[in-house]
Design an enzyme around this catalytic site. Structure first.
Site, PDB file in Angstrom:
ATOM      1  N   GLY A  39      12.199  52.996  45.251  1.00 34.43           N
ATOM      2  CA  GLY A  39      11.578  54.233  44.800  1.00 34.43           C
ATOM      3  C   GLY A  39      12.160  54.719  43.490  1.00 34.43           C
ATOM      4  N   LYS A  40      13.495  54.693  43.408  1.00 41.17           N
ATOM      5  CA  LYS A  40      14.136  55.195  42.197  1.00 41.17           C
ATOM      6  C   LYS A  40      13.901  54.248  41.025  1.00 41.17           C
ATOM      7  CE  LYS A  40      17.670  57.983  44.468  1.00 41.17           C
ATOM      8  NZ  LYS A  40      17.591  57.582  45.874  1.00 41.17           N
ATOM      9  N   ASP A  78      20.371  44.593  44.594  1.00 42.95           N
ATOM     10  CA  ASP A  78      20.707  45.071  45.926  1.00 42.95           C
ATOM     11  C   ASP A  78      21.446  43.968  46.651  1.00 42.95           C
ATOM     12  OD1 ASP A  78      19.813  47.629  47.688  1.00 42.95           O
ATOM     13  OD2 ASP A  78      20.198  45.866  48.926  1.00 42.95           O
ATOM     14  N   ARG A  81      16.282  43.069  51.513  1.00 42.93           N
ATOM     15  CA  ARG A  81      15.908  44.325  50.843  1.00 42.93           C
ATOM     16  C   ARG A  81      15.451  44.069  49.422  1.00 42.93           C
ATOM     17  NH1 ARG A  81      20.435  47.228  53.202  1.00 42.93           N
ATOM     18  NH2 ARG A  81      21.408  47.327  51.155  1.00 42.93           N
ATOM     19  N   ASP A  89      26.522  41.228  45.293  1.00 43.39           N
ATOM     20  CA  ASP A  89      27.338  42.294  45.830  1.00 43.39           C
ATOM     21  C   ASP A  89      27.683  43.214  44.663  1.00 43.39           C
ATOM     22  OD1 ASP A  89      30.770  42.331  47.122  1.00 43.39           O
ATOM     23  OD2 ASP A  89      29.326  43.932  46.752  1.00 43.39           O
ATOM     24  N   GLY A  90      27.228  44.431  44.745  1.00 40.64           N
ATOM     25  CA  GLY A  90      27.375  45.348  43.607  1.00 40.64           C
ATOM     26  C   GLY A  90      28.802  45.602  43.179  1.00 40.64           C
ATOM     27  N   ASP A 115      23.179  54.425  43.567  1.00 40.15           N
ATOM     28  CA  ASP A 115      22.643  55.155  44.722  1.00 40.15           C
ATOM     29  C   ASP A 115      23.141  54.455  45.975  1.00 40.15           C
ATOM     30  OD1 ASP A 115      19.356  55.490  46.211  1.00 40.15           O
ATOM     31  OD2 ASP A 115      21.081  56.832  46.297  1.00 40.15           O
ATOM     32  N   CYS A 142      22.480  60.059  50.152  1.00 39.96           N
ATOM     33  CA  CYS A 142      21.587  60.916  50.925  1.00 39.96           C
ATOM     34  C   CYS A 142      22.285  61.417  52.185  1.00 39.96           C
ATOM     35  CB  CYS A 142      20.289  60.198  51.259  1.00 39.96           C
ATOM     36  SG  CYS A 142      20.527  58.569  51.914  1.00 39.96           S
TER      37      CYS A 142
END
Lengths: 404, 347
Positions: free
Chosen positions: A206-207, A224, A229, A257-258, A275, A330
């Site tokens: 979405g972002k 991601d 995902r 892996d971020g 995020d 979130c």
């Protein structure tokens, strides 16, 4: 004769007794069977208990209103897709939806010279009386927002549901339904013309989609850690953005892996959006599937703050000096929000000698106070809190600028 | 002695159609000071009314039409008589008018004065359609259920509809309350007195309401009766309770009946007006409650829809779907099964 009857009945009663347990006085009885495990509780129940314990202390008097909002149906916004054209959007507007971003801008910078006459009624989407608007509109906001993003929401207190978007003649969907508060990190990121942008935890997309709507991104890298995902992210982008804009020179989708980004690409991006995975408060309270409060994921949940700090640090390293990093979650939990930012800022300085400046998002909260409820007195960053009349969030955001 | 006077007066009145509007209050007075046991006087009056009805029927063969004259004879004022005559004549069916007189007389025998009767019929014109025999039977049933004189008249005048309900329905409601909900006879009488509308309620709804309050809210029978639970609609009750529950201000007691906080009493939830409830009990804003009601109504509609489609497929995992809708999953399971609360029967 009565005696005989008594003996008969007592014989009958005794013959029915299976064991002597019932005849043993209570004080001599031994508990025969002990439970070996806790009674099984669904993860949503566990989540609620956990939140009751932590948030009643952290949020105080705000918690009951937030709690009832979290447990009730959430409110969506429709992120408009500039690459698609059909009548859906006009229909929505006819039913009362308004773009909260234009509303916010109009409110902050009213065209009329007299700042005391507030807003033009047709642009005001809420019925909330607006008292402190005078203060906001007296000076131009020092905060710039990413341009061209449009998101329709129904007015305050209106609980109408959005219908799913329909594809246009090119097969692209006209809007993407998401929590309207999720747009705020994208706005705050302030993507400007020909910026290179890294979205470290991009799924479900979405972002990333909102960032592409700015039409200012020279190159977007969407990553991601999960392959499944990431494929969902690809599907989303392909449903909304024409292929011409998804070429390799404009978009790169990866499944790394971020946390290792500091080793892959340092000092590369103008803007970085981090995020992070978090408690996902709303989801954890309402869905048992894929719930981080399930017993099998206790370890994963407990190590979230550590993972989040690592991801943020990696994002900081990936940004170029002078670039902006936006951290968002979130969840309402302070130890996954402010605590993580503080930790990452500290590590960046200690381990890499990087100086960071926290950019205040106060103008943002002023601009959108008609649409969202913001938590008051957060000493670091800003947070959208759920409220029944504006059931968006929770979203936490904090903006950092690399000075060195 | 007084009763005998009463009987004679009533007989005289009915037989001769002698207008005696003054005799009716007298009748009422002597009734109160009667020394005879109530049951005896009731039986006497019943037999009187049976006699009067047979007399009336005899007379009716001579004069089948309801007339303004006969209404006036019964003691109504001109205005009341006109009104009644109009509304009765307007009622569909020729049969309606025929036994109206006997119905009216039955009401008078009950001890109500003409003004009350007029108001009553105004409120509930369908009462006229009730046959006199049925009326008597229903009144007798109410008496047997524990309505003493005074409260019977009060209930009938405030809620005349109760006399339009067939005996079977009242019986099933009473049976339900006594056997399934385990209210004592006295409590049942109190419930009928406070909330007579309960006899018109659908039994399924009633059961759901009871189970909801007993299991979800952990409130026992005595409190239910004391705080007049059955006066309130299920939707109101559920909305207010769910609002408190989701705000964290109401907790379903666990298996031992304990909670980690003190729940507000049923009194505080139901017997306050909405403004006070929102501000004091829930400590919220009217806007929040307004939106909440809308959201909850939609949730219920979705639930009903799911229930309907699930029943047709009879899936075994429908329990999971139901559990996800509320956060108190364990207690939900208890209320779903019909036999759940039978296990709670104490000896």
């Amino acid at each position: 004769m009565a005696m005989g009857l008594f003996l008969d009945t007592s014989r009958v009663i005794l013959s029915r007794v299976k064991d002597l347990r019932a005849l043993t006085p209570k004080r001599h009885r031994v508990k025969g069977k002990w439970a070996a495990t806790h009674p099984k509780q669904p993860p949503t129940r566990m989540a609620l208990q956990h939140f009751d314990a932590t948030y009643s202390a952290q949020l105080g008097a705000l918690w009951p209103s937030i709690r009832v909002a979290l447990l009730s149906e959430r409110k969506y916004g429709a992120l408009l897709n500039h690459f698609s054209h059909n009548l859906d959007v006009e229909e929505l507007q006819a039913r009362g939806c308004k773009d909260f971003i234009s509303n916010g801008e109009a409110f902050m910078f009213p065209a009329s010279a007299d700042h005391r006459s507030e807003f033009r009624p047709e642009e005001d989407s809420s019925s909330v009386s607006t008292v402190n608007h005078g203060g906001g509109s007296q000076q131009p906001s020092p905060l710039r927002l990413s341009p061209n993003i449009r998101c329709l929401v129904f007015p305050r207190g209106d609980v109408t549901r959005f219908r799913p978007a329909r594809p246009d003649k090119f097969g692209l969907l006209s809007y993407y339904l998401l929590d309207a508060a999720s747009i705020l990190p994208c706005l705050a990121l302030d993507v400007q013309e020909s910026h290179t942008v890294l979205d470290l935890c991009a799924a479900p997309g979405g972002k990333a989609l909102a960032l592409l709507q700015t039409q200012s991104v020279r190159f977007l890298c969407a990553n991601d850690s999960s392959v499944s995902r990431t494929s969902r992210l690809k599907r989303v982008l392909h449903s909304y953005v024409p292929k011409a804009l998804l070429t390799d020179d404009k978009l790169r989708i990866t499944s790394f892996d971020g946390t290792i980004w500091g080793e892959i690409e340092r000092n590369s991006f103008d803007r970085v959006l981090v995020d992070v995975p978090c408690n996902t408060d709303r989801h954890s309270l309402m869905e048992n599937d894929n719930n981080i409060f399930s017993r099998s994921r206790i370890g994963e949940r407990r190590s979230l703050p550590k993972l989040q700090a690592e991801l943020l640090l990696a994002g900081i390293l990936a940004a170029c000096p002078g670039g902006d990093v936006l951290y968002s979650t979130c969840t309402l939990s302070a130890n996954q929000n402010q605590a993580v930012v503080q930790q990452a800022v500290q590590l960046a300085e200690e381990q890499h000698g990087i100086q960071l400046q926290v950019i205040s998002l106060c103008p943002l909260t002023q601009m959108f106070s008609n649409t969202f409820h913001f938590a008051p007195n957060l000493h670091l960053g800003e947070m959208v809190i759920p409220h029944l009349a504006a059931n968006f969030g929770p979203i936490y955001l904090c903006k950092l600028r690399r000075l060195t | 002695m007084g009763t005998r006077v009463v009987l004679l007066q009533v007989l005289r009145q009915k037989l001769n159609y002698v207008p005696s509007s003054t005799s009716i209050p007298v009748q009422f007075k002597t009734f109160k000071t009667s020394n005879l046991p109530l049951s005896l006087s009731c039986r006497l009056l019943c037999s009187v009314s049976n006699q009067t009805s047979s007399v009336l029927q005899h007379n009716k063969r001579n004069s089948p039409e309801l007339s303004l004259r006969s209404l006036l004879d019964m003691g109504f004022t001109e205005y009341q008589a006109e009104q009644l005559y109009d509304s009765i004549s307007r009622m569909k069916g020729r049969n309606a008018a025929k036994h109206v007189l006997s119905t009216l007389s039955a009401l008078f025998v009950l001890g109500l004065n003409p003004t009350t009767v007029h108001k009553l019929l105004d409120k509930c014109p369908e009462l006229c359609a009730v046959k006199e025999m049925q009326l008597q039977q229903r009144i007798t049933q109410l008496r047997r259920l524990g309505f003493v004189e005074g409260s019977l008249q009060r209930t009938v005048s405030h809620y005349p509809k109760i006399l339009t309900v067939p005996i079977k329905s009242v019986k099933s409601v009473v049976q339900f309350l006594r056997e399934k909900c385990l209210f004592t006879t006295q409590q049942v009488a109190e419930i009928l007195r406070d909330s007579p509308a309960v006899v018109l309620e659908d039994l399924d709804q009633l059961e759901y309401k009871f189970q909801y309050v007993y299991f979800r809210m952990g409130v026992k029978q005595a409190e239910m009766v004391k705080f007049r639970l059955f006066r309130f609609s299920l939707d109101d009750l559920r909305c207010r309770h769910t609002f408190l529950e989701r705000r964290g201000l109401y907790q379903t007691p666990d298996k031992k009946g304990q909670t980690t906080m003190i729940n507000p009493k049923l009194d505080r939830i139901l017997n306050v007006d909405e403004g006070t409830f929102i501000a004091d009990v829930a400590q919220a804003s009217p806007e929040e409650y307004d939106v909440f009601q809308k959201l909850l109504a939609r949730e219920w509609k979705d639930e009903e829809f799911e229930h309907g489609s699930i029943e047709s497929y009879s899936e075994d995992d429908d329990d999971d779907d139901e559990e996800e809708e509320e956060e108190d999953d364990e207690e939900e399971e208890e209320t779903r099964g019909k036999s759940g609360y039978n296990k709670k029967k104490k000896k």
